[in-house]
Write a protein that holds these residues in place. Sequence first.
Motif, PDB file in Angstrom:
ATOM      1  N   ILE A  29       0.848  -1.197   0.000  1.00 53.58           N
ATOM      2  CA  ILE A  29       0.000   0.000   0.000  1.00 53.58           C
ATOM      3  C   ILE A  29       0.883   1.247   0.000  1.00 53.58           C
ATOM      4  CG2 ILE A  29      -0.183   0.135   2.532  1.00 53.58           C
ATOM      5  CD1 ILE A  29      -3.210   0.831   2.091  1.00 53.58           C
ATOM      6  N   THR A  30       0.432   2.308  -0.647  1.00 55.88           N
ATOM      7  CA  THR A  30       1.167   3.565  -0.578  1.00 55.88           C
ATOM      8  C   THR A  30       0.567   4.441   0.515  1.00 55.88           C
ATOM      9  OG1 THR A  30      -0.189   4.917  -2.069  1.00 55.88           O
ATOM     10  CG2 THR A  30       1.467   3.500  -3.105  1.00 55.88           C
ATOM     11  N   GLY A  31       1.395   5.330   1.038  1.00 49.30           N
ATOM     12  CA  GLY A  31       0.903   6.281   2.033  1.00 49.30           C
ATOM     13  C   GLY A  31       2.000   7.277   2.335  1.00 49.30           C
ATOM     14  N   ARG A  32       1.623   8.543   2.436  1.00 51.56           N
ATOM     15  CA  ARG A  32       2.635   9.533   2.797  1.00 51.56           C
ATOM     16  C   ARG A  32       2.079  10.462   3.854  1.00 51.56           C
ATOM     17  NH1 ARG A  32       4.382  12.747  -2.425  1.00 51.56           N
ATOM     18  NH2 ARG A  32       4.620  14.396  -0.894  1.00 51.56           N
ATOM     19  N   ASP A  33       2.298  11.748   3.742  1.00 54.64           N
ATOM     20  CA  ASP A  33       2.082  12.647   4.886  1.00 54.64           C
ATOM     21  C   ASP A  33       0.670  12.585   5.469  1.00 54.64           C
ATOM     22  OD1 ASP A  33       4.757  14.578   4.438  1.00 54.64           O
ATOM     23  OD2 ASP A  33       3.963  13.629   2.654  1.00 54.64           O
ATOM     24  N   ALA A  34      -0.341  12.884   4.638  1.00 55.14           N
ATOM     25  CA  ALA A  34      -1.714  12.915   5.150  1.00 55.14           C
ATOM     26  C   ALA A  34      -2.135  11.525   5.637  1.00 55.14           C
ATOM     27  CB  ALA A  34      -2.660  13.404   4.052  1.00 55.14           C
ATOM     28  N   ALA A  35      -1.693  10.485   4.923  1.00 56.14           N
ATOM     29  CA  ALA A  35      -2.081   9.110   5.273  1.00 56.14           C
ATOM     30  C   ALA A  35      -1.560   8.714   6.659  1.00 56.14           C
ATOM     31  CB  ALA A  35      -1.555   8.144   4.215  1.00 56.14           C
ATOM     32  N   HIS A  36      -0.308   9.045   6.949  1.00 51.06           N
ATOM     33  CA  HIS A  36       0.261   8.632   8.234  1.00 51.06           C
ATOM     34  C   HIS A  36      -0.469   9.280   9.407  1.00 51.06           C
ATOM     35  CE1 HIS A  36       3.380   6.711   5.903  1.00 51.06           C
ATOM     36  NE2 HIS A  36       3.828   6.151   7.005  1.00 51.06           N
ATOM     37  N   LYS A  37      -0.789  10.542   9.246  1.00 44.11           N
ATOM     38  CA  LYS A  37      -1.526  11.253  10.293  1.00 44.11           C
ATOM     39  C   LYS A  37      -2.903  10.584  10.477  1.00 44.11           C
ATOM     40  CE  LYS A  37      -2.744  16.063  11.376  1.00 44.11           C
ATOM     41  NZ  LYS A  37      -4.175  16.129  11.024  1.00 44.11           N
ATOM     42  N   TRP A  38      -3.547  10.312   9.364  1.00 44.32           N
ATOM     43  CA  TRP A  38      -4.891   9.716   9.361  1.00 44.32           C
ATOM     44  C   TRP A  38      -4.880   8.316   9.966  1.00 44.32           C
ATOM     45  CZ3 TRP A  38      -6.750   5.630   6.054  1.00 44.32           C
ATOM     46  CH2 TRP A  38      -8.145   5.514   5.976  1.00 44.32           C
ATOM     47  N   LEU A  39      -3.830   7.549   9.687  1.00 45.65           N
ATOM     48  CA  LEU A  39      -3.744   6.170  10.181  1.00 45.65           C
ATOM     49  C   LEU A  39      -3.640   6.113  11.708  1.00 45.65           C
ATOM     50  CD1 LEU A  39      -1.337   4.653   7.496  1.00 45.65           C
ATOM     51  CD2 LEU A  39      -3.683   3.883   7.951  1.00 45.65           C
ATOM     52  N   LEU A  40      -3.151   7.203  12.289  1.00 42.81           N
ATOM     53  CA  LEU A  40      -2.987   7.216  13.744  1.00 42.81           C
ATOM     54  C   LEU A  40      -4.140   7.878  14.473  1.00 42.81           C
ATOM     55  CD1 LEU A  40       0.817   7.857  14.324  1.00 42.81           C
ATOM     56  CD2 LEU A  40      -0.441   5.700  14.332  1.00 42.81           C
ATOM     57  N   GLU A  41      -4.923   8.684  13.763  1.00 44.77           N
ATOM     58  CA  GLU A  41      -6.047   9.367  14.422  1.00 44.77           C
ATOM     59  C   GLU A  41      -7.074   8.367  14.952  1.00 44.77           C
ATOM     60  OE1 GLU A  41      -5.870  13.541  11.878  1.00 44.77           O
ATOM     61  OE2 GLU A  41      -7.307  11.986  11.316  1.00 44.77           O
ATOM     62  N   ASP A  42      -7.116   7.203  14.302  1.00 52.20           N
ATOM     63  CA  ASP A  42      -8.096   6.178  14.656  1.00 52.20           C
ATOM     64  C   ASP A  42      -7.544   4.861  14.119  1.00 52.20           C
ATOM     65  OD1 ASP A  42     -10.411   5.105  15.599  1.00 52.20           O
ATOM     66  OD2 ASP A  42     -11.728   6.556  14.589  1.00 52.20           O
ATOM     67  N   PHE A  43      -8.104   3.722  14.503  1.00 50.36           N
ATOM     68  CA  PHE A  43      -7.705   2.478  13.852  1.00 50.36           C
ATOM     69  C   PHE A  43      -8.554   2.322  12.601  1.00 50.36           C
ATOM     70  CE2 PHE A  43      -7.682  -2.119  13.044  1.00 50.36           C
ATOM     71  CZ  PHE A  43      -6.309  -2.323  12.985  1.00 50.36           C
ATOM     72  N   ARG A  44      -7.926   2.342  11.435  1.00 47.96           N
ATOM     73  CA  ARG A  44      -8.666   2.343  10.174  1.00 47.96           C
ATOM     74  C   ARG A  44      -8.878   0.900   9.716  1.00 47.96           C
ATOM     75  NH1 ARG A  44     -10.531   7.487  10.440  1.00 47.96           N
ATOM     76  NH2 ARG A  44      -8.809   8.919  10.874  1.00 47.96           N
ATOM     77  N   GLU A  45      -9.990   0.333  10.157  1.00 53.39           N
ATOM     78  CA  GLU A  45     -10.256  -1.092   9.903  1.00 53.39           C
ATOM     79  C   GLU A  45     -10.283  -1.439   8.423  1.00 53.39           C
ATOM     80  OE1 GLU A  45     -13.652  -2.615  11.961  1.00 53.39           O
ATOM     81  OE2 GLU A  45     -12.957  -1.759  13.860  1.00 53.39           O
ATOM     82  N   GLU A  46     -10.757  -0.466   7.603  1.00 56.81           N
ATOM     83  CA  GLU A  46     -10.901  -0.773   6.181  1.00 56.81           C
ATOM     84  C   GLU A  46      -9.549  -0.974   5.484  1.00 56.81           C
ATOM     85  OE1 GLU A  46     -11.480   2.002   7.821  1.00 56.81           O
ATOM     86  OE2 GLU A  46     -11.645   3.784   6.558  1.00 56.81           O
ATOM     87  N   VAL A  47      -8.494  -0.310   5.968  1.00 57.19           N
ATOM     88  CA  VAL A  47      -7.192  -0.480   5.301  1.00 57.19           C
ATOM     89  C   VAL A  47      -6.287  -1.480   6.021  1.00 57.19           C
ATOM     90  CG1 VAL A  47      -7.194   1.829   4.278  1.00 57.19           C
ATOM     91  CG2 VAL A  47      -6.043   1.467   6.453  1.00 57.19           C
ATOM     92  N   ALA A  48      -6.582  -1.767   7.278  1.00 51.80           N
ATOM     93  CA  ALA A  48      -5.714  -2.634   8.093  1.00 51.80           C
ATOM     94  C   ALA A  48      -5.368  -3.972   7.416  1.00 51.80           C
ATOM     95  CB  ALA A  48      -6.339  -2.863   9.469  1.00 51.80           C
TER      96      ALA A  48
END
Lengths: 195, 294
Positions: A29-48
């Motif tokens: 999976i790709t992920g950079r600045d906005a994604a990393h912040k978003w991944l920690l704000e909550d547990f993102r079950e859909e991408v886990a």
Amino acid sequence: MAELRLPLAEEIVRDLEVGAGVELTGRMITGRDAAHKWLLEDFREEVAPFMEGSVIYHCGPVVRQADDGTYEFVAAGPTTSIREEPYQAEVIEKYGLRGVIGKGGMGLQTLAGLEKSGALYLHAVGGAAQVLAQAVKKVERVFMLEEFGVPEALWVIDVEKFPVMVTMDTRRGSLHTEVEDFSKQQLERLLAAPA
Amino acid sequence: MLTKERYVDTFVELIRRASTELPPDVVLALQQGREREARGSLARQALVTILDNVDLAKAKSAPICQDTGTPVAWVSYPEGTSIRQLEAAMREAVKEATAKSYLRPNAVDTLTGKNTGDGSGRAIPFLHFEEWDEPKVEVRLILKGGGCENVGVQYKLPDTALQAGRDLEGVRRVVLDSVVQAQGKGCAPGVLGICIGGDRVSGFSESKCQLLRPLEDTNPVPELADLEARLMKDANELGIGPMGFGGQTTVLGIKVGVLDRLPASYFVTISYMCWADRRAAVSLDPEGVATWLN
């Protein structure tokens, strides 16, 4: 060059050391600045499920959408990883990642996280967007495209023989620290030299 | 005729060339770097991949790097040309090039965090204008990537920690420090555009303008030519190498310009350009006939 299939087993990851060349095949999976912040704000079950045992690629691709709605990576090299330093160790642990692909290396917090969670920092050649896009065989799906835009969205991709080098390992080894220390010694020598 | 459509079409092609084809002097410098690095080293492997990538991008007419950068252009125009029309044409061309995937949608609204979607934004693209005596319009474009822009830096001399005084030896000291600070993060081996003097704005403007010079040229000012040669030798002894993997190829070129300064200020401004040193230039005559320059 070792060929590895994603997802990766922890013992394989812990066996690899700085300097090893690796080719990855499978789903990442790709992920950079906005994604990393978003991944920690909550547990993102859909991408886990797309992260567990796999790797996250610091990449903001150029993407083309075909008439049938499918996506294709037109250019896909790594972006500078150090911006994710505040988040990376926690993202690795929370989502069970076995590695991070990026460029430029990361800091001590991530290095400690790699040892703790059993993950690697894998360096792709910066700017080699065509060579790397060629290794991306299929775009499976995308998360947060509307909210984050093309470069910052989380793209789930299938890769084949995606070439990377281990530059930080699970034993606190870091090529980046080695090179930086050496270059600082060289700088001292060059600044001591007469003008 | 030099209509707006003619400008837009020419600028789209200018952007395509810059994004997908490296200038020959840059390719040559990368090849020389590859031959310099030890067989089997990570440095050599990185340069092999880089050169494969350059070939592939050209063959596919696709971006060399996915970060297609900020389009920055220097435009020289004859008296009577509308700058507003040129600016509008370049903005239009950026949007079209983005739609054609020569550019990534690369402009983000700083306050909302939302991508503008079409590649254009406030100060993106960025154009510099200069009126000249020639009848033609000449446009020199660079695509300045974000990773390398992030390692650009401006020093203020004297710098006590680096024992850098207000002279060319002081300049040498801060430039070498900047290369060490950058490590591989600007996508080494890079090209440094440097300005000595000026203020905080003109310094960066001139340091970027230095990036237009071909790598093999010689600075017409003898002491600056000496400084460039010395800096090339020193910087490549730092051992940072391609991508920061270690090695002998840390920089491909160093170009130094000078502006006058106030008595109180002595800035040394350094713009770092990644190995994907993307530049292209075109000249348009009054009939609208384009000549592609290197």
